[in-house]
Design an enzyme around this catalytic site. Structure first.
Site, PDB file in Angstrom:
ATOM      1  N   THR A   7      -6.345  -1.535   7.885  1.00 13.34           N
ATOM      2  CA  THR A   7      -7.633  -2.123   7.512  1.00 13.34           C
ATOM      3  C   THR A   7      -7.433  -3.008   6.280  1.00 13.34           C
ATOM      4  O   THR A   7      -6.565  -2.754   5.440  1.00 13.34           O
ATOM      5  CB  THR A   7      -8.690  -1.033   7.236  1.00 13.34           C
ATOM      6  OG1 THR A   7      -8.319  -0.287   6.074  1.00 13.34           O
ATOM      7  CG2 THR A   7      -8.856  -0.103   8.429  1.00 13.34           C
ATOM      8  N   GLY A   8      -8.236  -4.061   6.206  1.00 15.03           N
ATOM      9  CA  GLY A   8      -8.135  -4.975   5.067  1.00 15.03           C
ATOM     10  C   GLY A   8      -6.764  -5.603   4.960  1.00 15.03           C
ATOM     11  O   GLY A   8      -6.149  -5.615   3.893  1.00 15.03           O
ATOM     12  N   ALA A   9      -6.281  -6.171   6.085  1.00 19.78           N
ATOM     13  CA  ALA A   9      -4.895  -6.663   6.118  1.00 19.78           C
ATOM     14  C   ALA A   9      -4.802  -8.189   6.102  1.00 19.78           C
ATOM     15  O   ALA A   9      -3.734  -8.742   6.345  1.00 19.78           O
ATOM     16  CB  ALA A   9      -4.180  -6.102   7.348  1.00 19.78           C
ATOM     17  N   GLY A  14      -2.604  -5.106   2.046  1.00 19.83           N
ATOM     18  CA  GLY A  14      -2.725  -4.870   3.493  1.00 19.83           C
ATOM     19  C   GLY A  14      -1.882  -5.847   4.291  1.00 19.83           C
ATOM     20  O   GLY A  14      -1.260  -5.477   5.291  1.00 19.83           O
ATOM     21  N   SER A 138      -5.287   4.856  -5.550  1.00 15.92           N
ATOM     22  CA  SER A 138      -4.939   4.079  -6.751  1.00 15.92           C
ATOM     23  C   SER A 138      -4.538   5.072  -7.836  1.00 15.92           C
ATOM     24  O   SER A 138      -4.986   6.229  -7.826  1.00 15.92           O
ATOM     25  CB  SER A 138      -6.154   3.276  -7.209  1.00 15.92           C
ATOM     26  OG  SER A 138      -5.999   2.853  -8.549  1.00 15.92           O
ATOM     27  N   TYR A 151     -14.982   3.046  -8.991  1.00 12.34           N
ATOM     28  CA  TYR A 151     -13.720   2.815  -8.275  1.00 12.34           C
ATOM     29  C   TYR A 151     -12.816   4.055  -8.401  1.00 12.34           C
ATOM     30  O   TYR A 151     -12.273   4.535  -7.407  1.00 12.34           O
ATOM     31  CB  TYR A 151     -13.031   1.584  -8.867  1.00 12.34           C
ATOM     32  CG  TYR A 151     -11.728   1.217  -8.211  1.00 12.34           C
ATOM     33  CD1 TYR A 151     -11.700   0.614  -6.961  1.00 12.34           C
ATOM     34  CD2 TYR A 151     -10.518   1.474  -8.843  1.00 12.34           C
ATOM     35  CE1 TYR A 151     -10.499   0.273  -6.359  1.00 12.34           C
ATOM     36  CE2 TYR A 151      -9.318   1.137  -8.256  1.00 12.34           C
ATOM     37  CZ  TYR A 151      -9.304   0.536  -7.010  1.00 12.34           C
ATOM     38  OH  TYR A 151      -8.107   0.201  -6.408  1.00 12.34           O
TER      39      TYR A 151
HETATM   40  P1  NAP Z   1      -7.524  -7.620  -2.053  1.00 14.78           P
HETATM   41  O1  NAP Z   1      -6.426  -8.595  -2.296  1.00 14.78           O
HETATM   42  O2  NAP Z   1      -8.838  -7.820  -2.707  1.00 14.78           O
HETATM   43  O3  NAP Z   1      -7.733  -7.483  -0.459  1.00 14.78           O
HETATM   44  C1  NAP Z   1      -8.733  -6.628   0.028  1.00 14.78           C
HETATM   45  C2  NAP Z   1      -8.658  -6.559   1.527  1.00 14.78           C
HETATM   46  O4  NAP Z   1      -9.661  -5.637   1.975  1.00 14.78           O
HETATM   47  C3  NAP Z   1      -8.941  -7.887   2.214  1.00 14.78           C
HETATM   48  O5  NAP Z   1      -8.140  -7.994   3.368  1.00 14.78           O
HETATM   49  C4  NAP Z   1     -10.417  -7.762   2.594  1.00 14.78           C
HETATM   50  O6  NAP Z   1     -10.771  -8.515   3.754  1.00 14.78           O
HETATM   51  C5  NAP Z   1     -10.492  -6.294   2.933  1.00 14.78           C
HETATM   52  N1  NAP Z   1     -11.833  -5.753   2.875  1.00 14.78           N
HETATM   53  C6  NAP Z   1     -12.682  -5.690   1.822  1.00 14.78           C
HETATM   54  N2  NAP Z   1     -13.830  -5.108   2.188  1.00 14.78           N
HETATM   55  C7  NAP Z   1     -13.716  -4.805   3.503  1.00 14.78           C
HETATM   56  C8  NAP Z   1     -14.562  -4.190   4.439  1.00 14.78           C
HETATM   57  N3  NAP Z   1     -15.793  -3.769   4.116  1.00 14.78           N
HETATM   58  N4  NAP Z   1     -14.116  -4.045   5.715  1.00 14.78           N
HETATM   59  C9  NAP Z   1     -12.883  -4.470   6.078  1.00 14.78           C
HETATM   60  N5  NAP Z   1     -12.031  -5.054   5.232  1.00 14.78           N
HETATM   61  C10 NAP Z   1     -12.452  -5.219   3.946  1.00 14.78           C
HETATM   62  O7  NAP Z   1      -7.090  -6.145  -2.486  1.00 14.78           O
HETATM   63  P2  NAP Z   1      -5.633  -5.515  -2.673  1.00 14.78           P
HETATM   64  O8  NAP Z   1      -5.259  -5.650  -4.096  1.00 14.78           O
HETATM   65  O9  NAP Z   1      -4.709  -5.975  -1.615  1.00 14.78           O
HETATM   66  O10 NAP Z   1      -5.990  -3.970  -2.453  1.00 14.78           O
HETATM   67  C11 NAP Z   1      -5.807  -3.316  -1.207  1.00 14.78           C
HETATM   68  C12 NAP Z   1      -6.031  -1.821  -1.421  1.00 14.78           C
HETATM   69  O11 NAP Z   1      -5.137  -1.345  -2.429  1.00 14.78           O
HETATM   70  C13 NAP Z   1      -7.439  -1.480  -1.907  1.00 14.78           C
HETATM   71  O12 NAP Z   1      -7.866  -0.288  -1.318  1.00 14.78           O
HETATM   72  C14 NAP Z   1      -7.260  -1.292  -3.397  1.00 14.78           C
HETATM   73  O13 NAP Z   1      -8.223  -0.453  -3.954  1.00 14.78           O
HETATM   74  C15 NAP Z   1      -5.868  -0.675  -3.431  1.00 14.78           C
HETATM   75  N6  NAP Z   1      -5.186  -0.842  -4.714  1.00 14.78           N
HETATM   76  C16 NAP Z   1      -4.959  -2.082  -5.247  1.00 14.78           C
HETATM   77  C17 NAP Z   1      -4.301  -2.175  -6.471  1.00 14.78           C
HETATM   78  C18 NAP Z   1      -4.025  -3.501  -7.127  1.00 14.78           C
HETATM   79  O14 NAP Z   1      -3.614  -3.497  -8.300  1.00 14.78           O
HETATM   80  N7  NAP Z   1      -4.168  -4.621  -6.441  1.00 14.78           N
HETATM   81  C19 NAP Z   1      -3.886  -1.014  -7.144  1.00 14.78           C
HETATM   82  C20 NAP Z   1      -4.148   0.212  -6.561  1.00 14.78           C
HETATM   83  C21 NAP Z   1      -4.788   0.302  -5.359  1.00 14.78           C
HETATM   84  P3  NAP Z   1     -11.328 -10.051   3.653  1.00 14.78           P
HETATM   85  O15 NAP Z   1     -10.146 -10.865   3.194  1.00 14.78           O
HETATM   86  O16 NAP Z   1     -11.747 -10.376   5.017  1.00 14.78           O
HETATM   87  O17 NAP Z   1     -12.424 -10.018   2.642  1.00 14.78           O
END
Ligand code: NAP
Length: 244
Positions: A7-9, A14, A138, A151
Site C-alpha cells: 500500500t502507498g507504493a 513504498g 516508525s 502520528y
Molecule cells: P510518502 O513519501 O509521503 O508516501 C506516502 C505514500 O502513501 C504515497 O504512495 C501515498 O500515495 C500513499 N498514501 C497516503 N495516503 C494514502 C491512502 N489513504 N491510501 C492509499 N495510499 C495512501 O511517505 P514515506 O516517507 O514513503 O512513508 C511511507 C511509510 O513509512 C509511512 O507509513 C510512514 O509513516 C512510514 N515512515 C516514514 C519515515 C520517513 O522518515 N519518511 C520514517 C518512519 C516511518 P499517493 O502518492 O497516491 O498520495
C-alpha cells in the site's frame, strides 16, 4: 509467482519496497491514492526489468475502497501472499492544536488502513495456511516524538497490532512483523530545513539519514524464508538514532 500488495507504493518507501520485492520475484500490486502517473511509471519500469506489476488506486482508510482493491487483485491473480501496510500520513503540531478531524484522519489512514487490508487479505492467507504481513511503523511509534503525538500514537498502535496478530495468526502459519524506520529521505520529511537535517544526521550514530532502499531491504528479509521463525518482531532501520 507469489503476489505482494504494497500500500502507498507510488513513491517514497513504498516505491522502493515494490521495486525490491519485484526483484525478489514477487508479482507486485502497487496501491496508491492519488499519484496515478507515478504508480503507472513504476509499473512500466518493473515490467521493463522483467518483473510483473499492476497499479491499483484505493484510499486504504475506506473499507469499501479496500474491498474494491481486493476484488481487482482477484481478477489479476491469486493472493496476495505478502501484504505490506506502508501507506501512511504524518502530522506535525502541538497536541492542543490538532483538530479531532485531523486526529481521526491520521488514525484512519495509518491504523484503519492496515486493519482494512489485513481483514481483506486474511481469507486467502488462512485458506493457504501461509502468508506474511509486514506493517510499516516508525521509531516514533517506539519512543514518541514531540509535536507528533497523533502520528506517534498511530504508529504505536501498529506495533501492538503486529504483536497481537502474530499470536492470533501464528497457528495459521501467517507471520506478522513490523518495520519501524528512523528518519528516511522522502517527501514525508520535506518540511525539514537543511539545518534540521544536519542536526538529525549529527544525532544519528551512523551519521546519515536512511534511504527508502534501507527499509526495503528489511522488508525483503522479513518476507523471505530466511525469516521463517520470525514473527511479532519490530525491526528498526534507524542508523542507531534510537536503540531500545
Ligand atoms: P510518502 O513519501 O509521503 O508516501 C506516502 C505514500 O502513501 C504515497 O504512495 C501515498 O500515495 C500513499 N498514501 C497516503 N495516503 C494514502 C491512502 N489513504 N491510501 C492509499 N495510499 C495512501 O511517505 P514515506 O516517507 O514513503 O512513508 C511511507 C511509510 O513509512 C509511512 O507509513 C510512514 O509513516 C512510514 N515512515 C516514514 C519515515 C520517513 O522518515 N519518511 C520514517 C518512519 C516511518 P499517493 O502518492 O497516491 O498520495
Amino acid at each position: 509467482m507469489p503476489t505482494a500488495l504494497i500500500t502507498g507504493a507510488s513513491r517514497g518507501i513504498g516505491r522502493a519496497i515494490a521495486q525490491r520485492l519485484a526483484a525478489d520475484g514477487y508479482s507486485v500490486i502497487i496501491n496508491y491514492q492519488q499519484s496515478a502517473a507515478a504508480a503507472e511509471q513504476l509499473c512500466r519500469r518493473i515490467r521493463q526489468e522483467g518483473g510483473q506489476a499492476a497499479a491499483i488506486a484505493a484510499d486504504v482508510s475506506q473499507p469499501e475502497a479496500v474491498a474494491q482493491l481486493f476484488a481487482q487483485i482477484q481478477e489479476l491473480c491469486p493472493g496476495p501472499d505478502l501484504l505490506v501496510n506502508n501507506a501512511g500520513i504524518a502530522h506535525f503540531g502541538l497536541i492542543s492544536d490538532i483538530s479531532f478531524v485531523e486526529w481521526r484522519r491520521i488514525f484512519a489512514v495509518n491504523v484503519d488502513g492496515a486493519f482494512n487490508c489485513i481483514q481483506a487479505a486474511l481469507p486467502y492467507m488462512i485458506h493457504q495456511k501461509n502468508g506474511v504481513i509486514i506493517n510499516i511503523s516508525s521509531i516514533w511509534g517506539l519512543v514518541g516524538a514531540s509535536c507528533e503525538a497523533a502520528y506517534s500514537a498511530s504508529k504505536g498502535a501498529l506495533i501492538a497490532l503486529t504483536k497481537a496478530l502474530a499470536k492470533e495468526l501464528g497457528p495459521s502459519h501467517i507471520r506478522v512483523n513490523c518495520v519501524a524506520p528512523g528518519v528516511i529521505d522522502t517527501a514525508m520529511n520535506s518540511r525539514l530545513n537543511p539545518d534540521e537535517i544536519a542536526a538529525l544526521k549529527e544525532e544519528t550514530p551512523l551519521g546519515c539519514l536512511g534511504s527508502p532502499e534501507d527499509v526495503a531491504a528489511a522488508v525483503s528479509w522479513l518476507a523471505s524464508p530466511q525469516a521463517r521463525f520470525i514473527t511479532g518482531q519490530v525491526i528498526s532501520p534507524n542508523g542507531g538514532f534510537t536503540i531500545c
